[in-house]
Design a protein around this motif. Structure first.
Motif, PDB file in Angstrom:
ATOM      1  N   VAL A  29       0.764  -1.106  -0.087  1.00 58.56           N
ATOM      2  CA  VAL A  29       0.104   0.140   0.093  1.00 58.56           C
ATOM      3  C   VAL A  29       0.900   1.088  -0.009  1.00 58.56           C
ATOM      4  CG1 VAL A  29      -1.804   1.401   1.384  1.00 58.56           C
ATOM      5  CG2 VAL A  29      -1.739  -1.241   1.187  1.00 58.56           C
ATOM      6  N   VAL A  30       0.735   2.031  -1.198  1.00 61.80           N
ATOM      7  CA  VAL A  30       1.730   3.193  -1.175  1.00 61.80           C
ATOM      8  C   VAL A  30       0.824   4.498  -0.895  1.00 61.80           C
ATOM      9  CG1 VAL A  30       2.942   4.487  -2.821  1.00 61.80           C
ATOM     10  CG2 VAL A  30       3.215   2.132  -2.938  1.00 61.80           C
ATOM     11  N   SER A  31       1.066   5.079   0.065  1.00 63.10           N
ATOM     12  CA  SER A  31       0.520   6.161   0.468  1.00 63.10           C
ATOM     13  C   SER A  31       1.094   7.381   0.269  1.00 63.10           C
ATOM     14  CB  SER A  31      -0.029   5.907   2.125  1.00 63.10           C
ATOM     15  OG  SER A  31      -0.758   4.854   2.499  1.00 63.10           O
ATOM     16  N   HIS A  32       0.383   8.402  -0.537  1.00 62.97           N
ATOM     17  CA  HIS A  32       0.778   9.796  -0.797  1.00 62.97           C
ATOM     18  C   HIS A  32      -0.384  10.860  -0.919  1.00 62.97           C
ATOM     19  CE1 HIS A  32      -0.214   9.414  -5.174  1.00 62.97           C
ATOM     20  NE2 HIS A  32      -0.272   8.346  -4.796  1.00 62.97           N
ATOM     21  N   GLY A  33       0.101  11.818  -0.814  1.00 61.26           N
ATOM     22  CA  GLY A  33      -0.962  13.068  -0.786  1.00 61.26           C
ATOM     23  C   GLY A  33      -2.041  12.964   0.610  1.00 61.26           C
ATOM     24  N   ASP A  34      -3.194  12.992   0.295  1.00 65.82           N
ATOM     25  CA  ASP A  34      -3.975  12.817   1.104  1.00 65.82           C
ATOM     26  C   ASP A  34      -4.350  11.178   1.962  1.00 65.82           C
ATOM     27  OD1 ASP A  34      -5.018  15.371   0.650  1.00 65.82           O
ATOM     28  OD2 ASP A  34      -6.563  14.778  -0.485  1.00 65.82           O
ATOM     29  N   GLY A  35      -3.688  10.333   1.037  1.00 65.80           N
ATOM     30  CA  GLY A  35      -3.617   9.151   1.547  1.00 65.80           C
ATOM     31  C   GLY A  35      -2.840   8.853   2.966  1.00 65.80           C
ATOM     32  N   ASN A  67       8.269  12.649   0.104  1.00 67.61           N
ATOM     33  CA  ASN A  67       7.633  14.147  -0.421  1.00 67.61           C
ATOM     34  C   ASN A  67       6.541  14.830   0.120  1.00 67.61           C
ATOM     35  OD1 ASN A  67       9.876  14.081  -2.227  1.00 67.61           O
ATOM     36  ND2 ASN A  67       8.700  13.517  -3.925  1.00 67.61           N
ATOM     37  N   THR A  68       5.531  13.921   0.450  1.00 66.95           N
ATOM     38  CA  THR A  68       4.234  14.243   1.066  1.00 66.95           C
ATOM     39  C   THR A  68       4.577  14.732   2.366  1.00 66.95           C
ATOM     40  OG1 THR A  68       2.921  12.731  -0.471  1.00 66.95           O
ATOM     41  CG2 THR A  68       1.929  13.715   1.671  1.00 66.95           C
ATOM     42  N   VAL A  88       9.313   5.977   1.425  1.00 67.30           N
ATOM     43  CA  VAL A  88       9.800   5.998   0.058  1.00 67.30           C
ATOM     44  C   VAL A  88      10.167   7.278  -0.364  1.00 67.30           C
ATOM     45  CG1 VAL A  88       9.043   3.573  -0.368  1.00 67.30           C
ATOM     46  CG2 VAL A  88       7.466   5.703  -0.995  1.00 67.30           C
ATOM     47  N   PRO A  89      10.989   7.659  -1.100  1.00 67.24           N
ATOM     48  CA  PRO A  89      11.265   9.315  -1.606  1.00 67.24           C
ATOM     49  C   PRO A  89       9.950   9.800  -2.237  1.00 67.24           C
ATOM     50  CG  PRO A  89      13.081   7.519  -2.127  1.00 67.24           C
ATOM     51  CD  PRO A  89      12.215   6.812  -1.950  1.00 67.24           C
ATOM     52  N   SER A  90       9.640   9.060  -3.243  1.00 62.18           N
ATOM     53  CA  SER A  90       8.066   9.391  -3.966  1.00 62.18           C
ATOM     54  C   SER A  90       7.305   8.387  -4.156  1.00 62.18           C
ATOM     55  CB  SER A  90       8.668   9.893  -5.344  1.00 62.18           C
ATOM     56  OG  SER A  90       7.662  10.142  -6.149  1.00 62.18           O
ATOM     57  N   GLY A  91       6.143   8.637  -3.571  1.00 60.58           N
ATOM     58  CA  GLY A  91       5.027   7.762  -3.860  1.00 60.58           C
ATOM     59  C   GLY A  91       4.474   7.289  -5.083  1.00 60.58           C
ATOM     60  N   VAL A  92       4.476   8.302  -6.046  1.00 58.02           N
ATOM     61  CA  VAL A  92       4.334   8.138  -7.478  1.00 58.02           C
ATOM     62  C   VAL A  92       5.487   7.257  -8.169  1.00 58.02           C
ATOM     63  CG1 VAL A  92       3.851   9.283  -9.544  1.00 58.02           C
ATOM     64  CG2 VAL A  92       2.798  10.096  -7.510  1.00 58.02           C
ATOM     65  N   ALA A  93       6.745   7.771  -7.887  1.00 62.77           N
ATOM     66  CA  ALA A  93       7.859   6.904  -8.285  1.00 62.77           C
ATOM     67  C   ALA A  93       7.760   5.453  -7.863  1.00 62.77           C
ATOM     68  CB  ALA A  93       9.095   7.753  -8.010  1.00 62.77           C
ATOM     69  N   GLU A  94       7.433   5.203  -6.689  1.00 63.45           N
ATOM     70  CA  GLU A  94       7.334   3.847  -6.078  1.00 63.45           C
ATOM     71  C   GLU A  94       6.232   3.012  -6.810  1.00 63.45           C
ATOM     72  OE1 GLU A  94       8.470   0.597  -3.600  1.00 63.45           O
ATOM     73  OE2 GLU A  94       9.559   2.567  -4.356  1.00 63.45           O
ATOM     74  N   LEU A  95       5.223   3.779  -6.847  1.00 67.82           N
ATOM     75  CA  LEU A  95       4.165   2.740  -7.932  1.00 67.82           C
ATOM     76  C   LEU A  95       4.693   2.824  -9.076  1.00 67.82           C
ATOM     77  CD1 LEU A  95       1.016   5.283  -6.937  1.00 67.82           C
ATOM     78  CD2 LEU A  95       1.401   2.950  -5.946  1.00 67.82           C
TER      79      LEU A  95
END
Length: 108
Positions: A29-35, A67-68, A88-95
Motif C-alpha cells: 500500500v503506497v500512501s501519498h498526498g491525502d492517503g 515528499n508528502t 519511500v522518496p516518492s509515492g508516485v515513483a514507487e508506484l
C-alpha cells in the motif's frame, strides 16, 4: 479521505488476502498526498490501528511518501506504525517502480 474510506480500503485489502491466501499474494500500500491521513487517523483510532496491524501480520506492507511528509510538514512520529523503513522518496515513483516489477495497480 476520512475514516470510513480508510476502513473500506483496509477491509478490501483483508478480503483480497483472505480470498487468495497470504502466501500467494504480495501487497504494498503506497500512501501519498491525502492517503497519508490514514496513519494520522490511526494514531487516535484504535480500530483503524488494529486493522493496520492485522494486515501487517498478513504480510501487507505500508509505504509512505517522504515528499508528502516534507511538503505538508508532517512529522513521521505522528504517524501510526510508520518507521524509517516504510518511507519511500516518492509515492508516485514507487508506484511506477512496483508496476515495472509486475505489481498490479489498484486504486480502491
Amino acid at each position: 479521505a476520512g475514516a470510513a474510506y480508510f476502513k473500506r480500503l483496509l477491509g478490501n485489502l483483508r478480503n483480497h488476502v483472505d480470498a487468495v491466501g497470504k502466501e500467494r499474494v504480495e501487497i504494498r500500500v503506497v500512501s501519498h498526498g491525502d492517503g497519508v491521513a490514514l496513519f494520522q487517523s490511526a494514531a487516535n483510532d484504535k480500530e483503524l490501528a488494529g486493522r493496520i496491524d492485522a494486515l501487517k501480520g498478513m504480510g501487507v506492507r505500508f509505504l509512505v511518501c517522504a515528499n508528502t511528509l516534507r511538503e505538508r510538514k508532517i512529522d513521521r512520529g505522528t504517524l501510526y506504525g510508520v518507521n524509517d523503513d516504510d518511507l519511500v522518496p516518492s509515492g508516485v515513483a514507487e508506484l511506477a517502480r512496483l508496476q515495472g516489477m509486475g505489481f498490479a495497480y489498484i486504486h480502491p
